[in-house]
Motif scaffolding. Structure first.
Motif, PDB file in Angstrom:
ATOM      1  N   THR A 193      42.043  68.916  69.839  1.00 38.32           N
ATOM      2  CA  THR A 193      43.112  69.280  70.765  1.00 38.32           C
ATOM      3  C   THR A 193      42.807  68.872  72.210  1.00 38.32           C
ATOM      4  OG1 THR A 193      42.150  71.509  70.773  1.00 38.32           O
ATOM      5  CG2 THR A 193      44.074  71.163  69.419  1.00 38.32           C
ATOM      6  N   ILE A 251      53.190  64.758  73.101  1.00 42.16           N
ATOM      7  CA  ILE A 251      52.108  65.052  72.165  1.00 42.16           C
ATOM      8  C   ILE A 251      52.765  65.402  70.835  1.00 42.16           C
ATOM      9  CG2 ILE A 251      50.196  66.591  71.608  1.00 42.16           C
ATOM     10  CD1 ILE A 251      49.541  66.789  74.523  1.00 42.16           C
ATOM     11  N   LEU A 271      54.710  68.872  75.267  1.00 42.78           N
ATOM     12  CA  LEU A 271      53.642  69.321  74.370  1.00 42.78           C
ATOM     13  C   LEU A 271      54.086  69.485  72.918  1.00 42.78           C
ATOM     14  CD1 LEU A 271      51.709  71.998  76.487  1.00 42.78           C
ATOM     15  CD2 LEU A 271      51.437  69.524  76.403  1.00 42.78           C
ATOM     16  N   LEU A 292      43.626  65.263  72.547  1.00 45.74           N
ATOM     17  CA  LEU A 292      45.077  65.032  72.566  1.00 45.74           C
ATOM     18  C   LEU A 292      45.616  65.178  73.990  1.00 45.74           C
ATOM     19  CD1 LEU A 292      46.170  67.013  69.369  1.00 45.74           C
ATOM     20  CD2 LEU A 292      46.436  64.547  69.709  1.00 45.74           C
ATOM     21  N   GLY A 293      45.182  66.242  74.669  1.00 48.83           N
ATOM     22  CA  GLY A 293      45.624  66.453  76.039  1.00 48.83           C
ATOM     23  C   GLY A 293      45.092  65.396  76.994  1.00 48.83           C
ATOM     24  N   VAL A 348      44.652  72.115  74.816  1.00 52.19           N
ATOM     25  CA  VAL A 348      45.389  70.899  75.174  1.00 52.19           C
ATOM     26  C   VAL A 348      45.527  70.806  76.695  1.00 52.19           C
ATOM     27  CG1 VAL A 348      47.637  69.739  75.088  1.00 52.19           C
ATOM     28  CG2 VAL A 348      46.668  70.701  73.006  1.00 52.19           C
ATOM     29  N   ASN A 388      43.455  73.113  63.029  1.00 51.74           N
ATOM     30  CA  ASN A 388      43.285  73.134  64.492  1.00 51.74           C
ATOM     31  C   ASN A 388      41.861  73.428  64.935  1.00 51.74           C
ATOM     32  OD1 ASN A 388      45.996  72.553  64.591  1.00 51.74           O
ATOM     33  ND2 ASN A 388      46.618  74.638  65.126  1.00 51.74           N
ATOM     34  N   SER A 423      46.814  61.999  76.496  1.00 53.57           N
ATOM     35  CA  SER A 423      48.209  61.997  76.947  1.00 53.57           C
ATOM     36  C   SER A 423      48.267  61.865  78.468  1.00 53.57           C
ATOM     37  CB  SER A 423      48.936  63.265  76.486  1.00 53.57           C
ATOM     38  OG  SER A 423      48.407  64.427  77.103  1.00 53.57           O
TER      39      SER A 423
END
Length: 341
Positions: free
Chosen positions: A299, A150, A128, A302-303, A83, A280, A306
């Motif tokens: 993942t 997140i 996070l 997602l980071g 992330v 995951n 964001s």
């Protein structure tokens, strides 16, 4: 003599304000103009003085990152470095740095966050995690600083910018995957129940079991977080049931690895005796023996998303709070087979 913005603007045949907007990557400037101006900047050897810009704009060019747990504990799980890698990739693209909380306890992490915001050390914050009884998100809301979460916020989700997966659907899909392979006694192992992601995945698991007209057994539902001793205890409790599960949905690859090791110590083979589907799709899922069928929650993305949403809002404060759902998909490996195979 040093090169100025006016010099760049003159050679690029644009206004100085356009050069300034290109340097801040304003979405109001076309990509064609950005490329042209950046090429001129490079040709002229113009380099942005970040310290000067910080003084003028009162911008730190830094994003604060609020960790789920202590940094040392969080980084043990491959999810969080991935992330952070996604966040870092977009921050680097935009000329931003990252500042992480370093506290060992929840209170320490909250104090770190207060210092970041009140000390004006960051332009925005990425949290996070999402959980109930959290101090950080209410503080950020009251402070007025741009921030993103997140995970789906536990409260006021319509007022908060967040990036997440549809964890209910993802867990439902994972459980359906097991059910379609003939398993009817299906266990569930989640993480810390205070976190929204654990509750959402439990809801998806229950929904799939219910829709298949199977019975939901409370004895089949366990929780632990990255703890070998607690994981072993959870497995022993499941195995000692009159009718133990033939498959388990586990909401984290690291927990799944702990389960696989505990089963191996008891001479129980995965997937011959018990099938496993985890979440995951980290490196653990690929290196485990057997390799784990795992839900890829993307993942890195997602980071990345964001950071993108947050920096866009920092640059354009009138931007609405976005809510972005990243798709999840099951990556099939060798830890789940049909019942009785």
């Amino acid at each position: 003599m040093s090169i100025t913005i006016k010099d760049v603007a003159k050679k690029a045949n644009v206004a100085p304000s356009t050069v300034s907007r290109v340097m801040s990557d304003s979405p109001n400037i076309s990509e064609k103009t950005k490329r042209k101006v950046r090429k001129v900047m490079e040709e002229m050897g113009y380099h942005l003085n970040l310290n000067a810009r910080t003084l003028v704009q009162k911008s730190t060019q830094t994003i604060g990152i609020v960790m789920k747990n202590s940094t040392s504990q969080s980084l043990l799980n491959p999810v969080f470095p991935e992330v952070l890698s996604g966040i870092s990739a977009y921050c680097h693209k935009q000329g931003y740095s990252m500042l992480l909380t370093t506290g060992e306890t929840e209170e320490d992490i909250f104090v770190d966050t207060e210092k970041m915001v009140q000390g004006k050390r960051v332009d925005g914050v990425i949290v996070l995690y999402s959980k109930k009884d959290d101090q950080v998100v209410p503080f950020l809301m009251s402070s007025g600083i741009p921030f993103a979460v997140i995970g789906k916020p536990v409260f006021d989700s319509n007022k908060i910018m967040y990036v997440d997966n549809d964890n209910i659907q993802a867990a439902k899909d994972a459980t359906d995957y097991v059910i379609k392979r003939g398993h009817q006694r299906i266990g569930f192992i989640g993480g810390d129940p205070r976190f929204e992601v654990t509750q959402a995945r439990l809801s998806g698991y229950k929904e799939a079991v219910r829709e298949s007209n199977l019975e939901i057994h409370d004895d089949y539902i366990k929780n632990f977080s990255y703890d070998r001793e607690l994981g072993t205890l959870a497995i022993d409790e499941l195995l000692n049931l009159t009718e133990p599960p033939t498959a388990i949905v586990i909401t984290d690859d690291l927990n799944a690895l702990i389960v696989v090791l505990a089963l191996k110590e008891r001479n129980i083979k995965v997937p011959d005796d018990i099938s496993i589907v985890s979440f995951n799709n980290t490196m653990i899922s690929r290196l485990s023996t057997p390799p784990l069928t795992s839900v890829d929650i993307q993942t890195f993305q997602l980071g990345y998303e964001s950071a993108r949403c947050l920096i866009e809002q920092i640059k354009e404060p009138e931007t609405i709070n976005k809510r972005i759902i990243i798709p999840a998909l099951i990556v099939e490996r060798e830890s789940c087979i049909g019942y009785g195979q």
